[in-house]
Design an enzyme around this catalytic site. Sequence first.
Site, PDB file in Angstrom:
ATOM      1  CG  ASP A   1       3.540 -10.097   8.511  1.00 11.02           C
ATOM      2  OD1 ASP A   1       2.671 -10.643   9.197  1.00 11.02           O
ATOM      3  OD2 ASP A   1       3.791 -10.409   7.336  1.00 11.02           O
TER       4      ASP A   1
ATOM      5  N   GLY B   1       0.822  -1.216   0.000  1.00 13.40           N
ATOM      6  CA  GLY B   1       0.000   0.000   0.000  1.00 13.40           C
ATOM      7  C   GLY B   1       0.855   1.264   0.000  1.00 13.40           C
TER       8      GLY B   1
ATOM      9  NE  ARG C   1      -5.379 -11.341   7.592  1.00 15.28           N
ATOM     10  CZ  ARG C   1      -4.914 -11.445   6.359  1.00 15.28           C
ATOM     11  NH1 ARG C   1      -3.629 -11.290   6.131  1.00 15.28           N
ATOM     12  NH2 ARG C   1      -5.725 -11.679   5.358  1.00 15.28           N
TER      13      ARG C   1
HETATM   14  N1  ADP Z   1       4.451  -3.037  -6.813  1.00 14.30           N
HETATM   15  C1  ADP Z   1       3.243  -2.465  -6.759  1.00 14.30           C
HETATM   16  N2  ADP Z   1       2.857  -1.594  -7.715  1.00 14.30           N
HETATM   17  C2  ADP Z   1       1.659  -1.011  -7.668  1.00 14.30           C
HETATM   18  N3  ADP Z   1       0.750  -1.230  -6.723  1.00 14.30           N
HETATM   19  C3  ADP Z   1       1.072  -2.075  -5.764  1.00 14.30           C
HETATM   20  C4  ADP Z   1       2.327  -2.750  -5.712  1.00 14.30           C
HETATM   21  N4  ADP Z   1       2.353  -3.539  -4.626  1.00 14.30           N
HETATM   22  C5  ADP Z   1       1.168  -3.368  -4.024  1.00 14.30           C
HETATM   23  N5  ADP Z   1       0.410  -2.503  -4.687  1.00 14.30           N
HETATM   24  C6  ADP Z   1      -0.915  -2.029  -4.321  1.00 14.30           C
HETATM   25  O1  ADP Z   1      -1.031  -2.013  -2.903  1.00 14.30           O
HETATM   26  C7  ADP Z   1      -2.134  -2.814  -2.514  1.00 14.30           C
HETATM   27  C8  ADP Z   1      -1.801  -3.554  -1.265  1.00 14.30           C
HETATM   28  O2  ADP Z   1      -0.610  -4.316  -1.410  1.00 14.30           O
HETATM   29  P1  ADP Z   1      -0.428  -5.695  -0.675  1.00 14.30           P
HETATM   30  O3  ADP Z   1       0.967  -6.154  -0.884  1.00 14.30           O
HETATM   31  O4  ADP Z   1      -1.506  -6.632  -1.089  1.00 14.30           O
HETATM   32  O5  ADP Z   1      -0.734  -5.378   0.827  1.00 14.30           O
HETATM   33  P2  ADP Z   1      -0.023  -4.466   1.904  1.00 14.30           P
HETATM   34  O6  ADP Z   1      -0.325  -3.042   1.573  1.00 14.30           O
HETATM   35  O7  ADP Z   1      -0.691  -4.879   3.146  1.00 14.30           O
HETATM   36  O8  ADP Z   1       1.417  -4.808   1.865  1.00 14.30           O
HETATM   37  C9  ADP Z   1      -2.424  -3.693  -3.711  1.00 14.30           C
HETATM   38  O9  ADP Z   1      -3.780  -3.967  -3.820  1.00 14.30           O
HETATM   39  C10 ADP Z   1      -2.007  -2.846  -4.862  1.00 14.30           C
HETATM   40  O10 ADP Z   1      -3.046  -1.973  -5.199  1.00 14.30           O
HETATM   41  O1  FBP Z   2      -4.090 -14.638   2.930  1.00 14.92           O
HETATM   42  P1  FBP Z   2      -3.655 -13.217   2.705  1.00 14.92           P
HETATM   43  O2  FBP Z   2      -4.747 -12.233   2.827  1.00 14.92           O
HETATM   44  O3  FBP Z   2      -2.887 -13.073   1.440  1.00 14.92           O
HETATM   45  O4  FBP Z   2      -2.695 -12.832   3.853  1.00 14.92           O
HETATM   46  C1  FBP Z   2      -1.620 -13.580   4.281  1.00 14.92           C
HETATM   47  C2  FBP Z   2      -0.470 -12.696   4.617  1.00 14.92           C
HETATM   48  O5  FBP Z   2      -0.814 -11.458   5.105  1.00 14.92           O
HETATM   49  C3  FBP Z   2       0.078 -11.048   6.116  1.00 14.92           C
HETATM   50  O6  FBP Z   2      -0.690 -10.926   7.277  1.00 14.92           O
HETATM   51  C4  FBP Z   2       0.771  -9.765   5.826  1.00 14.92           C
HETATM   52  O7  FBP Z   2       0.010  -9.047   4.933  1.00 14.92           O
HETATM   53  P2  FBP Z   2       0.188  -7.506   4.653  1.00 14.92           P
HETATM   54  O8  FBP Z   2       1.533  -7.281   4.054  1.00 14.92           O
HETATM   55  O9  FBP Z   2      -0.922  -7.254   3.747  1.00 14.92           O
HETATM   56  O10 FBP Z   2       0.041  -6.799   5.966  1.00 14.92           O
HETATM   57  C5  FBP Z   2       1.117 -12.141   6.200  1.00 14.92           C
HETATM   58  O11 FBP Z   2       1.581 -12.382   7.456  1.00 14.92           O
HETATM   59  C6  FBP Z   2       0.410 -13.307   5.592  1.00 14.92           C
HETATM   60  O12 FBP Z   2       1.305 -14.123   4.925  1.00 14.92           O
END
Ligand code: ADP
Ligand code: FBP
EC number: 2.7.1.11
Length: 462
Positions: free
Chosen positions: A211, A183, A372
């Site tokens: 995490d 995000g 969570r």
């Molecule tokens: N490399 C990326 N480029 C563009 N958008 C991204 C990228 N990685 C994540 N996002 C955006 O951020 C949102 C959340 O990312 P995600 O990895 O699923 O969860 P978190 O924000 O919890 O780490 C995704 O739905 C997407 O819209």
């Molecule tokens: O099943 P999902 O929604 O992909 O989530 C699993 C993962 O999400 C987490 O809680 C971390 O997610 P975020 O990076 O979105 O906070 C990890 O610990 C876990 O592997």
Amino acid sequence: MTLYLDDLRVRRLGECRYDSPFSEMLSTKQTSPHYVSEGDRVLLEDTVSMLAEHDLPPGRVPSFEAAGPRRKIYFDPDRVTAGIVTCGGLCPGLNNVIRGLVQELTVHYRVKRILGFRNGLKGLTAEHRNDTVELTFDRVRDIHNVGGTILGSSRGGQDADEMVDSLVMRGVDIMFVIGGDGGMRAATFLSDAIKARGLDIAVVGVPKTIDNDLPFTDQSFGFQSAFARATDFISSVSVEAAASPNGVGIVKLMGRHSGFIASYAALAANGADIVLVPEIPFALGGPDGLLAHVEKHVRAKGFVVIVVAEGAGQDLIEKHGLPQHNGRGTDASGNVKLGNIGEFLKEAINAHLTAVGLAPTMRYLDPSYAIRSIAANAYDAVYCLRLAHAAVHAAMAGRTEVAVARWRRRFVHVPLSLMTSRRNQVDPDGDLWMSVLETTCQPAQFGTAAGREAVRPAAFSA
Ligand SMILES: Nc1ncnc2c1ncn2[C@@H]1O[C@H](COP(=O)(O)OP(=O)(O)O)[C@@H](O)[C@H]1O
Ligand SMILES: O=P(O)(O)OC[C@H]1O[C@](O)(COP(=O)(O)O)[C@@H](O)[C@@H]1O
Ligand SMILES: [Mg+2]
């Protein structure tokens, strides 16, 4: 990575010309042990040796802008539309942050229009941009009592320009992105696209991660609620394992790349004999490997309790695991899908103890979503509210490409790009891991580095 003062400066949209509703309250405030005035800054580092290493005058040492209300603000509250989105995996406290943002925007700044974009950043695509929720204080009054997010969330990438189009079409001046590393990365791309078009839209991130793997934040919101809940599961397997012949209790906890939940929950439960985290590789076989250690516990006291973070031991699964335990590819956001270390350990330990004549009773719990999806506890509720206050103050004062965070107990503004510049991990040389070793009495490593490579456990020999 060495950081300099200029790396920590936050971008401003322009001069602050409007009186803030807090200006009178702030007129007599100055820095004290419990308050940082708007002209002061918060140090990045907090040891004498780290400061001495820079050898810089006080005004040049790396430091963050303090969060909090300003006497003058950039946006005219009467004309502001704010947007809120929650993205990525759930975490306790998301609703508290939403409620806090809406409350602060409406009650103090008297902002009249707040749009909640649904289902993560997908809500900012052309297809979904008009499907928003009008967020009023009445609408959010009771949402902090439940887990999850009233706005919904999602994974998967979106086009930054399409998202900017949505903000323009919906008249959004300030966008709050509550998200994890993904995000925050997406918020950075969004800010870049806004800047490239010369638009006057602030993007403020509220870092979210169960995490606890985001940097420049002491602990992320919801983390404490989550690990507190995880202790219940450790207690359950401990009771079960202790009451069973050759009992082996295993709890697998979330933590893709960082073992904070496993470490903190194990410390809180204070009943685990072994904690395994992604940051510290381990060997299964050999005289000082994990299996020998498990066997020692079972022989000595009749049972053993293991807490394992989901990202631990992935190299072992690759090398020795059964195909059904392997991870496969990535999720929609590009996060690696991990192999199932819990099931892998369960089978390896079962096979080993059976082979040495200690047929075990296995008790395995994988509480993942159960920890969570809960509501924030009282500590996190306060933390979420204060982060929300900080985020609103930052945005109204025209700060952009910024995340709000608590760093060394102070609330600060962190440039968004820094939030994804590194990953917060359990430091094998740090004092948290030392506490884990002191509590579990497990060896600093299972197997020597060479042993970890060479030793193939009996249970998985071809
Ligand atoms: N490399 C990326 N480029 C563009 N958008 C991204 C990228 N990685 C994540 N996002 C955006 O951020 C949102 C959340 O990312 P995600 O990895 O699923 O969860 P978190 O924000 O919890 O780490 C995704 O739905 C997407 O819209
Ligand atoms: O099943 P999902 O929604 O992909 O989530 C699993 C993962 O999400 C987490 O809680 C971390 O997610 P975020 O990076 O979105 O906070 C990890 O610990 C876990 O592997
Ligand atoms: Mg993430």
